[in-house]
Design an enzyme around this catalytic site. Sequence first.
Site, PDB file in Angstrom:
ATOM      1  N   ASP A   8       0.785  -1.251   0.000  1.00 54.39           N
ATOM      2  CA  ASP A   8       0.000   0.000   0.000  1.00 54.39           C
ATOM      3  C   ASP A   8       0.812   1.295   0.000  1.00 54.39           C
ATOM      4  O   ASP A   8       0.467   2.247   0.719  1.00 54.39           O
ATOM      5  CB  ASP A   8      -0.969   0.008   1.202  1.00 54.39           C
ATOM      6  CG  ASP A   8      -2.002  -1.090   1.120  1.00 54.39           C
ATOM      7  OD1 ASP A   8      -1.960  -1.900   0.177  1.00 54.39           O
ATOM      8  OD2 ASP A   8      -2.870  -1.159   2.017  1.00 54.39           O
ATOM      9  N   ASP A  46      -4.504  -0.638  -1.861  1.00 54.18           N
ATOM     10  CA  ASP A  46      -5.800  -0.562  -1.217  1.00 54.18           C
ATOM     11  C   ASP A  46      -6.692   0.062  -2.302  1.00 54.18           C
ATOM     12  O   ASP A  46      -6.344   1.099  -2.872  1.00 54.18           O
ATOM     13  CB  ASP A  46      -5.659   0.374  -0.001  1.00 54.18           C
ATOM     14  CG  ASP A  46      -6.628   0.053   1.113  1.00 54.18           C
ATOM     15  OD1 ASP A  46      -7.063  -1.104   1.221  1.00 54.18           O
ATOM     16  OD2 ASP A  46      -6.942   0.983   1.892  1.00 54.18           O
ATOM     17  N   HIS A  48     -10.497   0.833  -2.939  1.00 52.86           N
ATOM     18  CA  HIS A  48     -11.871   0.846  -2.444  1.00 52.86           C
ATOM     19  C   HIS A  48     -12.866   1.484  -3.424  1.00 52.86           C
ATOM     20  O   HIS A  48     -12.552   2.503  -4.043  1.00 52.86           O
ATOM     21  CB  HIS A  48     -11.945   1.641  -1.139  1.00 52.86           C
ATOM     22  CG  HIS A  48     -11.144   1.074  -0.015  1.00 52.86           C
ATOM     23  ND1 HIS A  48     -11.181  -0.252   0.335  1.00 52.86           N
ATOM     24  CD2 HIS A  48     -10.282   1.664   0.876  1.00 52.86           C
ATOM     25  CE1 HIS A  48     -10.387  -0.455   1.389  1.00 52.86           C
ATOM     26  NE2 HIS A  48      -9.819   0.686   1.727  1.00 52.86           N
ATOM     27  N   SER A  54     -15.493   0.768   5.252  1.00 50.28           N
ATOM     28  CA  SER A  54     -14.482   1.226   6.216  1.00 50.28           C
ATOM     29  C   SER A  54     -14.464   2.745   6.353  1.00 50.28           C
ATOM     30  O   SER A  54     -13.787   3.284   7.221  1.00 50.28           O
ATOM     31  CB  SER A  54     -13.093   0.739   5.800  1.00 50.28           C
ATOM     32  OG  SER A  54     -12.621   1.463   4.679  1.00 50.28           O
ATOM     33  N   HIS A  65     -10.480   6.965   1.576  1.00 42.29           N
ATOM     34  CA  HIS A  65      -9.106   6.883   1.077  1.00 42.29           C
ATOM     35  C   HIS A  65      -9.012   5.830  -0.023  1.00 42.29           C
ATOM     36  O   HIS A  65      -9.843   4.918  -0.093  1.00 42.29           O
ATOM     37  CB  HIS A  65      -8.144   6.513   2.225  1.00 42.29           C
ATOM     38  CG  HIS A  65      -8.427   5.159   2.800  1.00 42.29           C
ATOM     39  ND1 HIS A  65      -9.441   4.936   3.714  1.00 42.29           N
ATOM     40  CD2 HIS A  65      -7.870   3.941   2.571  1.00 42.29           C
ATOM     41  CE1 HIS A  65      -9.486   3.657   4.029  1.00 42.29           C
ATOM     42  NE2 HIS A  65      -8.549   3.013   3.338  1.00 42.29           N
ATOM     43  N   LYS A  90      -6.842  -4.829  -3.247  1.00 40.40           N
ATOM     44  CA  LYS A  90      -7.590  -5.368  -2.102  1.00 40.40           C
ATOM     45  C   LYS A  90      -8.572  -4.330  -1.574  1.00 40.40           C
ATOM     46  O   LYS A  90      -8.401  -3.141  -1.839  1.00 40.40           O
ATOM     47  CB  LYS A  90      -6.630  -5.802  -1.001  1.00 40.40           C
ATOM     48  CG  LYS A  90      -5.845  -4.651  -0.447  1.00 40.40           C
ATOM     49  CD  LYS A  90      -4.797  -5.149   0.517  1.00 40.40           C
ATOM     50  CE  LYS A  90      -4.126  -3.970   1.155  1.00 40.40           C
ATOM     51  NZ  LYS A  90      -5.058  -3.094   1.890  1.00 40.40           N
ATOM     52  N   GLU A  97     -14.261  -5.044   5.072  1.00 38.79           N
ATOM     53  CA  GLU A  97     -12.911  -4.519   5.314  1.00 38.79           C
ATOM     54  C   GLU A  97     -11.902  -5.581   4.914  1.00 38.79           C
ATOM     55  O   GLU A  97     -12.176  -6.783   4.996  1.00 38.79           O
ATOM     56  CB  GLU A  97     -12.740  -4.133   6.790  1.00 38.79           C
ATOM     57  CG  GLU A  97     -11.382  -3.546   7.146  1.00 38.79           C
ATOM     58  CD  GLU A  97     -10.961  -2.354   6.272  1.00 38.79           C
ATOM     59  OE1 GLU A  97     -10.554  -2.567   5.113  1.00 38.79           O
ATOM     60  OE2 GLU A  97     -11.014  -1.215   6.772  1.00 38.79           O
ATOM     61  N   ALA A 131       0.200   0.066   6.395  1.00 35.60           N
ATOM     62  CA  ALA A 131       0.684   0.534   7.691  1.00 35.60           C
ATOM     63  C   ALA A 131       1.106  -0.691   8.505  1.00 35.60           C
ATOM     64  O   ALA A 131       0.426  -1.704   8.487  1.00 35.60           O
ATOM     65  CB  ALA A 131      -0.434   1.287   8.422  1.00 35.60           C
ATOM     66  N   CYS A 135      -2.321  -3.105   7.466  1.00 38.23           N
ATOM     67  CA  CYS A 135      -2.192  -3.969   6.281  1.00 38.23           C
ATOM     68  C   CYS A 135      -0.929  -4.816   6.293  1.00 38.23           C
ATOM     69  O   CYS A 135      -0.961  -5.973   5.867  1.00 38.23           O
ATOM     70  CB  CYS A 135      -2.309  -3.145   5.016  1.00 38.23           C
ATOM     71  SG  CYS A 135      -4.021  -2.581   4.800  1.00 38.23           S
TER      72      CYS A 135
HETATM   73  C1  VGL Z   1      -4.821   0.553   5.670  1.00 42.09           C
HETATM   74  C2  VGL Z   1      -6.361   1.511   7.076  1.00 42.09           C
HETATM   75  C3  VGL Z   1      -7.321   1.440   6.100  1.00 42.09           C
HETATM   76  C4  VGL Z   1      -3.427   0.072   5.458  1.00 42.09           C
HETATM   77  C5  VGL Z   1      -5.777   0.471   4.690  1.00 42.09           C
HETATM   78  O1  VGL Z   1      -2.952   0.056   4.298  1.00 42.09           O
HETATM   79  O2  VGL Z   1      -2.766  -0.286   6.461  1.00 42.09           O
HETATM   80  N1  VGL Z   1      -5.123   1.053   6.867  1.00 42.09           N
HETATM   81  N2  VGL Z   1      -7.028   0.910   4.906  1.00 42.09           N
HETATM   82 ZN    ZN Z   2      -8.357   0.979   3.301  1.00 42.40          ZN
END
Ligand code: VGL
Ligand code: ZN
Length: 185
Positions: A8, A46, A48, A54, A65, A90, A97, A131, A135
Site C-alpha cells: 500500500d 488498497d 476501495h 471502512s 481513502h 484489495k 474490510e 501501515a 495492512c
Molecule cells: C490501511 C487503514 C485502512 C493500510 C488500509 O494500508 O494499512 N489502513 N485501509
Molecule cells: Zn483501506
Amino acid sequence: MKALLIIDMQRDFMPNGALAVPKADRLIPIINEIMIQFDCVIATQDWHPKNHASFISMGGKWPAHCIQNTEGAAFAKGLKTEKFTCTIHKGTDPKVESYSAFFDEKKTHSTGLEETLKKKKIDELYFVGVATDYCVLYSVLDALELGFNAFVIQDGCRAIQDEKGAFEKMRRKGAHLILSRQFFS
Ligand code: VGL
Ligand code: ZN
C-alpha cells in the site's frame, strides 16, 4: 524462491494524503534500493469503491481513502513502479474490510496473491510498506498461516499508531524481523 511484497505505498497514505501515515514518504528511497535485489516484486494497492464500509461516511473508522482510479489510490511519487512484477488490489468489496493482501476479513474472497506466489514457487516473503499495524500486520499473519516464511524489514515499514505492538505480534507468530541494511552490504 523469494519475493518482495510492497504494501500500500499509495499517495493517500503519504504526508498530506487522506489517511496519512507519519513519515511514510521516507520509505520510498529505501524500498527503491531493496527492490533491485528481487526478481519478483509484488505491490498491493488498497482499492476501495467510493462507498466502502471502512469509511466514516459509511459507519466505518477511516476517512475516505484509496478510491479506485483516483490520484489518492495511485502509487506514491518517486516509487520505481516500472520494476513491479505485478500489482494486487484489495478492499474492493464495498461491504467488507480487507487489510490483508491475501483475503478479506471474512476470508471469503481471495485476492489471488497466494496462487500467484505458488505458481512462481515462491516460499520466502519480504515485507515493506504501510501501515505496520494494519495492512502489513494482517498480510504477514496470513502469510505465516499459509505456510510462507515471512521476513519483515522493520525500517521499511511505518505505522499509523502502534509499531512496537505490531512487530511483536508478528514476531510471536513466527515472522523474522530484519533491517534493510542487510541488503546493502
Ligand atoms: C490501511 C487503514 C485502512 C493500510 C488500509 O494500508 O494499512 N489502513 N485501509
Ligand atoms: Zn483501506
